[in-house]
Design an enzyme around this catalytic site. Sequence first.
Site, mmCIF file in Angstrom:
data_model
loop_
_atom_site.group_PDB
_atom_site.id
_atom_site.type_symbol
_atom_site.label_atom_id
_atom_site.label_comp_id
_atom_site.label_asym_id
_atom_site.label_seq_id
_atom_site.Cartn_x
_atom_site.Cartn_y
_atom_site.Cartn_z
ATOM 1 N N ARG A 185 -2.035 10.123 11.308
ATOM 2 C CA ARG A 185 -2.790 8.868 11.409
ATOM 3 C C ARG A 185 -4.048 9.346 12.608
ATOM 4 O O ARG A 185 -3.870 9.913 13.478
ATOM 5 C CB ARG A 185 -2.042 7.739 12.233
ATOM 6 N N GLU A 188 -4.985 7.660 6.860
ATOM 7 C CA GLU A 188 -3.976 8.694 6.984
ATOM 8 C C GLU A 188 -4.541 9.987 6.443
ATOM 9 O O GLU A 188 -5.378 10.010 5.442
ATOM 10 C CB GLU A 188 -2.917 8.313 6.111
ATOM 11 N N ARG A 215 -2.948 9.411 16.763
ATOM 12 C CA ARG A 215 -1.968 8.151 17.041
ATOM 13 C C ARG A 215 -1.903 7.951 18.608
ATOM 14 O O ARG A 215 -1.448 6.582 18.830
ATOM 15 C CB ARG A 215 -0.698 8.340 16.331
ATOM 16 N N GLU A 246 0.860 -1.181 -0.220
ATOM 17 C CA GLU A 246 0.016 -0.127 -0.092
ATOM 18 C C GLU A 246 0.741 1.018 0.115
ATOM 19 O O GLU A 246 1.971 1.457 0.457
ATOM 20 C CB GLU A 246 -0.691 0.188 1.388
ATOM 21 N N PHE A 287 -7.084 2.783 5.433
ATOM 22 C CA PHE A 287 -6.225 1.753 4.963
ATOM 23 C C PHE A 287 -6.543 0.532 6.021
ATOM 24 O O PHE A 287 -6.092 -0.626 5.896
ATOM 25 C CB PHE A 287 -4.561 2.130 5.374
ATOM 26 N N ARG A 307 4.094 -3.613 17.656
ATOM 27 C CA ARG A 307 4.878 -3.367 16.451
ATOM 28 C C ARG A 307 5.441 -4.700 16.050
ATOM 29 O O ARG A 307 6.204 -5.492 16.621
ATOM 30 C CB ARG A 307 6.058 -2.461 16.694
ATOM 31 N N LYS A 364 7.350 -1.578 6.555
ATOM 32 C CA LYS A 364 7.658 -0.480 6.000
ATOM 33 C C LYS A 364 8.865 -0.293 4.993
ATOM 34 O O LYS A 364 9.857 -0.903 5.524
ATOM 35 C CB LYS A 364 7.401 0.688 6.733
ATOM 36 N N LYS A 422 2.374 4.449 1.318
ATOM 37 C CA LYS A 422 2.407 5.169 2.853
ATOM 38 C C LYS A 422 2.320 6.586 2.727
ATOM 39 O O LYS A 422 3.495 7.009 2.466
ATOM 40 C CB LYS A 422 3.872 4.397 3.313
HETATM 41 P P1 ATP Z 1 7.039 6.463 10.735
HETATM 42 O O1 ATP Z 1 8.019 7.399 11.542
HETATM 43 O O2 ATP Z 1 7.756 5.710 9.783
HETATM 44 O O3 ATP Z 1 5.828 7.123 10.186
HETATM 45 P P2 ATP Z 1 5.461 5.485 12.810
HETATM 46 O O4 ATP Z 1 6.436 4.861 13.856
HETATM 47 O O5 ATP Z 1 4.943 6.711 12.901
HETATM 48 O O6 ATP Z 1 6.572 5.280 11.595
HETATM 49 P P3 ATP Z 1 4.799 3.130 12.005
HETATM 50 O O7 ATP Z 1 4.279 1.895 12.276
HETATM 51 O O8 ATP Z 1 6.236 2.718 11.944
HETATM 52 O O9 ATP Z 1 4.649 4.108 12.524
HETATM 53 O O10 ATP Z 1 4.563 3.333 10.453
HETATM 54 C C1 ATP Z 1 3.062 3.376 10.095
HETATM 55 C C2 ATP Z 1 2.628 4.743 10.089
HETATM 56 O O11 ATP Z 1 2.328 5.154 8.509
HETATM 57 C C3 ATP Z 1 0.994 4.822 10.391
HETATM 58 O O12 ATP Z 1 1.234 5.128 12.006
HETATM 59 C C4 ATP Z 1 0.488 5.744 9.765
HETATM 60 O O13 ATP Z 1 0.471 6.905 10.174
HETATM 61 C C5 ATP Z 1 1.366 5.616 8.339
HETATM 62 N N1 ATP Z 1 0.650 5.315 7.183
HETATM 63 C C6 ATP Z 1 0.606 5.891 6.026
HETATM 64 N N2 ATP Z 1 0.124 4.931 5.070
HETATM 65 C C7 ATP Z 1 -0.367 3.715 5.754
HETATM 66 C C8 ATP Z 1 -0.927 2.687 5.294
HETATM 67 N N3 ATP Z 1 -1.429 2.537 3.809
HETATM 68 N N4 ATP Z 1 -1.093 1.561 6.021
HETATM 69 C C9 ATP Z 1 -0.488 1.726 7.581
HETATM 70 N N5 ATP Z 1 -0.056 2.866 7.772
HETATM 71 C C10 ATP Z 1 0.075 3.938 7.044
#
Ligand code: ATP
Length: 619
Positions: free
Chosen positions: A281, A326, A296, A274, A366, A443, A449, A276
Site C-alpha cells: 500500500r 496498491e 502503510r 473492488e 483506490f 479498522r 475484505k 484486492k
Molecule cells: P491484509 O493482510 O488482508 O492485506 P491488512 O491488515 O494489510 O490486511 P486491511 O485493511 O485488512 O489491511 O486490507 C486492506 C489492504 O488491502 C490495504 O492495506 C491495501 O494494501 C490492500 N488493498 C488492495 N487493493 C485494495 C483496494 N482496492 N482497496 C483498499 N485496499 C486495497
Amino acid sequence: MDGARSVKCWCWILQSAYTRTTPLQFSRVAEVYENIEATTKRLEMTDLLADLLKHASNEIIDKIVYLTQGRLGPTFSSVEMGIAEKLAIQVVARATGKDSSAIQASLTETGDIGETAELLLEKKTQSTLFKTLPLAVLDVYDTLEKMAQASGTGSMERKLGLLSGLLSRATPKEGKYLIRIVTGNLRLGIADMTLLDAMAIAYGRGKEARAVLERAYNISSDLGKVARILVDEGLESVSKFQVALGSPIRPMMAERLSTPEEILKKLGGRCMAEFKYDGERVQAHKDGQQVTLFSRRLEHITEQYPDAVELLQRHLKAKKAIVEAECVAVDAATGQLKPFQELMHRRRKYGVKEAMAEHPVSLFVFDVLYADGEDFTLVPYLKRHGKLKEIVPVEERVRTAQSRLVGSVTDLEQFFTRAVEEGCEGIMCKSVNEDSIYQAGARGWLWIKLKREYQSEMIDTVDLTVVGAFHGRGKRAGTYGAFLLAAYNQETDTFETVTKCGTGFTDEDLAKMKEIVDRHKIPHRHPRVESTIEADIWLEPSVVIEVLGAEITLSPVHATAMNAIREGSGLAIRFPRFTGRYRPERSAEDSTTTLEILGMYQNQLRKFNRDKQGTSTMS
Ligand code: ATP
C-alpha cells in the site's frame, strides 16, 4: 468561592505555571520511564505519562512525546537515530573510561546495552565521587538531533563524540534510557492511543478532547505536533487541523467476513466491490511535480519506487493530490500481476535502478483523500470514487482499481471469482452509504475484505504480536522453543493471548527470532498484555508474525475474547504454525484483532453446523 478555597486554587495555578516554566530535567523523564516500566497496570501507565506531560513547558512538549515514542520526530520525518549496538558499545566505553571488551562482557550478562550503561556509570560515580550537572531535556534533545543529522566523512566520530559527551554528563539512570533511546530499544510499549489519552488527561477536557485529538492525529500522523498545538493554542485550534501535503494520513483499514451474503447484509444490500490487489500500500502526495510516497506504516518510501513516482508525475490529473494505491509487482514481459513476495526485490537502498528494470511495478489507485484544495476524507465513498475516476486515467501501468457496483450475491460472487482469476487476493467491499467517509486510522465495517483463503478448510492466516517466549530445550537450547502470541483488542488497547506457537520455525528462523525479540525483553508482563499463562521471557508488544492455525477453540487459558462466547473461556488457535512471513511493515496495533478472531470462530461454527445439517439430510 470562599477565601481559603480561592487562595488554594490560585496557589495551584501558580504552582503548575511554575513547574511548566522551569526547564524539565531529563532525570525526571528517566524516572517516569522507570516507573512506567515497573507498572503492570495500564491506567497507571497513562497517569504517569499525563503527569509527565503536565510538567513539560510549551517549548518541549512535542520533544517529550517524540522521545517517549523513541524518536526525534514523527515516523515520516527522516531524522533517524539508528545507533547500532557496536557504536553504542564504543560510546559507553568512552563515557565510562572502560575498554570495549569490558562493555561487551557486561552486555553478555545483562543482554541490554542500556542496563550495561547504567551499571558502568554507577561504578564510575562510586569510584570517582564524580558529580554530574543536571541535564535538561532540551539539551538532550538538541544533542540527539545534532547526532542524528551528522553525515558524510567523519560523521561516525562526530556521533561518537556527541553521544559520549552527553552520556558522561548523565546519571546512571539517565544513561540507561539515553542509550535505549538511541539504539531504538526503549521498550516502554506505549501506544499512540495511550499518549492521546494522557494528553487529554493533562490538557484536554476529558472525552470530548480525546475525539478531537484523535482526529487531528489521524490526519497528521504527528503526535508531537498535536501536543504542541494543544498546549500553545488550545483544543479549538486542534479541532481545526487540516489535511496537508507532506503529512501522511493514517490509513483506513478493513474488517473481514467470509461470505458474500454476510457482506451484503452488513453493507445494506449494496456495495462497491473492488479487486484486492496483492502488493504494497502506498499513499502518494503530489505537489506540482514533487511526489512523495509513504508506506502503510507512514515511512518514506519515495526512493524505493522511482517508477511509481514518475507514473504519478506524468498521469495524475491534479496539481496537488493525496491518493492511495496498491503498488503491485508485474511481469516485465507480459504485464501480468505477480505476488506480494516479488516486491521484496524492491526493498533496497542501493541498486534501485537495476531492481526497477527487473521488477517493475504497476499502480492501482483506490482512493483520493485530497485534491486541489479540497479535503475528501469526510466525503462519502461514491463522491470520492467519482473524483478518483476524474483524476486517474486508464494507462498501462497506472489506473483505478477494478471496481463494480453490486447489489446481489451472484454478482458479488462473480466479481470475486474474476478477481481471483486475475491474480488478486480477493475483493474489497466498500460501503456506498451516506456515512461512508474515509475513516483515517481506523479498522471499521465501511470496508470489508473477502479473501480466497476464507473459503478453504483451514482458518485464514493471522498476524499476531509476540508477547512472550519460552526457552528451547534439546536441539533448541540457547534459542526459544516457542512464543506466546496475542491478538489486539482495539476497544481496550490491550494484547490478549491467543496461542503458543513453536512450529514452522527453521533453525535460521529461531536464530532470527531470538535476535529480533531479545530487543524487546522486559522484566515482567507488559501492562497492555492480558495473559494467564506465565512466559519464561516477557516482551514489549512490538514484533508481529504471520501464523496459520487449524481451528479456533474455546479455551480457559487464553485471554482473547474472554467471556464473549462462554463465561470463563477465551478463544485459542489450535495447531498454530509460523508461515515464515515476518511482518516488519506492521506495528503491534496492526495485528489481527480480537473481534476478527471472534468473527472467525463464529464462521467456523456456522460452517460446522451447515456441514452437520448437510450430512443429516443426506443420511
Ligand atoms: P491484509 O493482510 O488482508 O492485506 P491488512 O491488515 O494489510 O490486511 P486491511 O485493511 O485488512 O489491511 O486490507 C486492506 C489492504 O488491502 C490495504 O492495506 C491495501 O494494501 C490492500 N488493498 C488492495 N487493493 C485494495 C483496494 N482496492 N482497496 C483498499 N485496499 C486495497
